[in-house]
Design an enzyme around this catalytic site. Structure first.
Site, PDB file in Angstrom:
ATOM      1  N   GLN A   8      56.288  59.118  -7.549  1.00 10.61           N
ATOM      2  CA  GLN A   8      57.330  58.202  -7.093  1.00 10.61           C
ATOM      3  C   GLN A   8      58.281  58.752  -6.047  1.00 10.61           C
ATOM      4  O   GLN A   8      58.589  58.057  -5.072  1.00 10.61           O
ATOM      5  CB  GLN A   8      58.154  57.714  -8.297  1.00 10.61           C
ATOM      6  N   ASP A  48      63.926  60.008  -9.032  1.00 16.18           N
ATOM      7  CA  ASP A  48      62.758  59.889  -8.157  1.00 16.18           C
ATOM      8  C   ASP A  48      63.072  59.119  -6.880  1.00 16.18           C
ATOM      9  O   ASP A  48      63.128  59.686  -5.794  1.00 16.18           O
ATOM     10  CB  ASP A  48      61.606  59.214  -8.915  1.00 16.18           C
ATOM     11  N   GLY A  74      86.819  53.798 -12.383  1.00 10.31           N
ATOM     12  CA  GLY A  74      87.480  53.792 -11.081  1.00 10.31           C
ATOM     13  C   GLY A  74      88.887  53.250 -11.175  1.00 10.31           C
ATOM     14  O   GLY A  74      89.466  53.119 -12.260  1.00 10.31           O
TER      15      GLY A  74
END
Length: 409
Positions: free
Chosen positions: A17, A167, A242
Site C-alpha cells: 500500500q 501506509d 484544539g
C-alpha cells in the site's frame, strides 16, 4: 489538454500500500507509471480476494492508471533489462525491506551512474538507528508514531485509526518529496534520493499531540475533557483537543453511525441554546462564555445530545448548518460509496475491469484545473510486457518468447 506530469516516466517497484498509493497519485497526475512486478506479481493481487482467480480490490484500488511488466531482477538478464529501464526513467520508487535493492546490486551509486538524472525514492518503516530493521506494518507505524497512544477513550486501550495514515499517509509524503526532487532537477540537472519513513510520516501527522505534550509542562490541558493528567498526552475520545471543543453526539434512531460531530464556537453557543430548548444558558454566567464551559464540556455535549437524539442525523445536520454551526455527520462506508455528491464530484467512481467487471474506487483527492484525472483500471499482470520491452526497448518477439521461457519475464 496535457497532464501535469506528461513526459515523466516512473518505475514502480512497490507493493502492498505505501508505495502503490504514492505512484498512483503520480499516475493520476499524468506520469507514465510502469509497475515492475515479479513474475508472480504484487502480493496484493491475491490478498483479500472477493472473487476467485481475479485481482483483489486491494490491488485494483491502489494501482489504477499504471502499466505492468513482469521481470525477474535477480537473474543476470533481468538485471540488464532493469538497468535499461532505469536509463529511460525519471523516477524509481521502491518499498522493499531495508537493503533489498542493494543486495540485488542496485545501490544508489549504481543507479545514479546508470542515470544521473534519476530521482530514487525509498519508503521504509523507520529511519536510521535502533529501529531501522524492524518490520513495519500500518498499525505498527501508528503505534510508534504517536497515533495509537493518543487515540481512544481515557479508560480504554490505545486504538488504531481506520485511516491508513501509516501506509497511504507515507505515500502522500513520498509524492511531495518526489515532486520537489523533480523540480530541483530542473535547475541542477541531477537526480537525488528521496527517503520517507512510515514512523516519521505518522509523527508528522501527530504533531499537535507533541505540541500538547510540551504544553503539559505548564499544567492540565483545559481543552481536553479528561479529569486527570499525568506526564503524557492522554487519550481523549472524540474531543478535538484544539481551540474549539467538539464531540460526536448521538442521533436517532441510535445505530452505530447515527452521530453528528459538533464543534461549539463562541458565536455558536447562543443559537445552540435555542435549538436545544435551553435559551437561558446563553446568558447564564455559568455557561455563557467559553471559559465558563471548559470545566463542563461533557455536560454541554450531553445537553446537545438530549436534543439531537430525538432527530435523524441529517435533520440535526440541517438544523445546525442553518445557524452556521460547524458540524458533520458520521458517514458510514455504505453512505460514502452511495453519496450522490461524492459521485457527482468524481471522488467515488466506478471503473470497468475485464476480469472482475465493475468496481467502485476512490479518485484523486488532488484537483488541478489544467490536469483533470481520468481513473483507468489497474493493469493485468504483465499486460504491457510486449509494449514496454518490445516497443520501447526494441526486443523482438523471439527475444520475448525466450525471456518468458527462461523465467526472466
Amino acid at each position: 489538454m496535457g497532464k501535469a506530469l506528461d513526459g515523466v516516466r516512473v518505475l514502480d517497484m512497490t507493493h502492498v500500500q505505501s508505495g502503490p498509493s504514492a505512484t498512483q497519485i503520480l499516475a493520476w497526475m499524468g506520469a507514465d507509471v510502469v509497475k515492475v512486478e515479479a513474475v508472480t506479481g504484487d502480493i496484493t493481487r491475491r490478498q483479500l480476494r472477493d472473487k476467485p482467480g481475479v485481482d483483489s480490490l486491494y490491488f485494483t484500488m491502489l494501482n489504477s492508471n499504471k502499466r505492468s511488466v513482469t521481470l525477474n531482477t535477480k537473474s543476470p538478464r533481468g538485471k540488464e533489462i532493469f538497468l535499461d529501464l532505469v536509463r529511460r526513467s525519471d523516477v524509481l520508487v521502491e518499498n522493499f525491506a531495508p537493503g533489498a535493492l542493494d543486495r540485488m546490486g542496485f545501490t544508489w551509486e549504481v543507479l545514479a551512474e546508470a542515470n544521473p538524472r534519476l530521482v530514487y525514492a525509498s519508503i521504509k518503516g523507520f529511519g536510521p538507528g535502533a529501529y531501522a530493521d524492524f518490520k513495519a506494518y500500518e498499525v505498527i507505524a501508528q503505534a510508534m508514531g504517536g497515533s495509537m497512544s493518543t487515540t481512544g477513550f481515557e479508560d480504554g486501550p490505545p486504538l488504531a485509526t481506520g485511516a491508513q495514515i501509516g501506509d497511504s499517509g507515507t505515500g502522500m509524503h513520498t509524492v511531495a518529496g518526489i515532486l520537489a526532487a523533480l523540480y530541483q532537477r530542473t535547475t541542477t540537472g541531477r537526480g537525488q534520493r528521496v527517503q520517507v519513513a512510515m514512523q516519521d510520516a505518522v509523527l508528522n501527522l501527530c504533531r499537535v499531540k507533541l505540541r500538547d505534550q510540551q504544553r503539559l509542562a505548564h499544567g492540565p490541558l483545559a481543552e481536553y475533557p479528561n479529569d486527570d493528567f499525568g506526564d503524557e498526552v492522554p487519550r481523549s475520545g472524540n474531543a478535538s483537543g484544539g481551540g474549539q471543543p467538539g464531540w460526536a453526539v448521538r442521533t436517532s434512531p441510535g445505530g452505530p453511525n447515527d452521530y453528528v460531530y459538533v464543534i461549539v464556537q463562541p458565536t455558536g453557543w447562543e443559537p445552540i441554546t435555542r435549538l436545544i430548548g435551553r435559551p437561558e444558558l446563553a446568558e447564564d454566567p455559568e455557561w455563557a462564555t467559553p471559559e465558563a464551559r471548559l470545566d463542563k464540556l461533557d455536560k454541554m455535549f450531553a445537553l446537545i445530545e438530549e436534543w439531537a437524539s430525538q432527530l435523524p442525523k441529517w435533520d440535526v445536520l440541517a438544523a445546525l448548518n442553518a445557524h452556521n454551526i460547524p458540524c458533520g455527520p458520521i458517514m458510514s462506508t455504505r453512505e460514502i460509496i452511495d453519496d450522490p455528491t461524492l459521485r457527482a464530484n468524481g471522488v467515488v467512481t466506478t471503473v470497468e475491469h475485464p476480469e472482475r467487471g465493475s468496481y467502485d474506487t476512490v479518485s484523486s483527492p488532488i484537483r488541478l484545473s489544467d490536469s483533470p484525472v481520468d481513473v483507468v483500471r489497474s493493469p493485468l499482470l504483465g499486460e504491457h510486457n510486449a509494449e514496454v520491452y518490445g516497443g520501447e526497448l526494441g526486443l523482438s518477439d523471439e527475444d520475448l518468447a525466450e525471456l518468458a521461457s527462461n523465467g526472466v519475464i
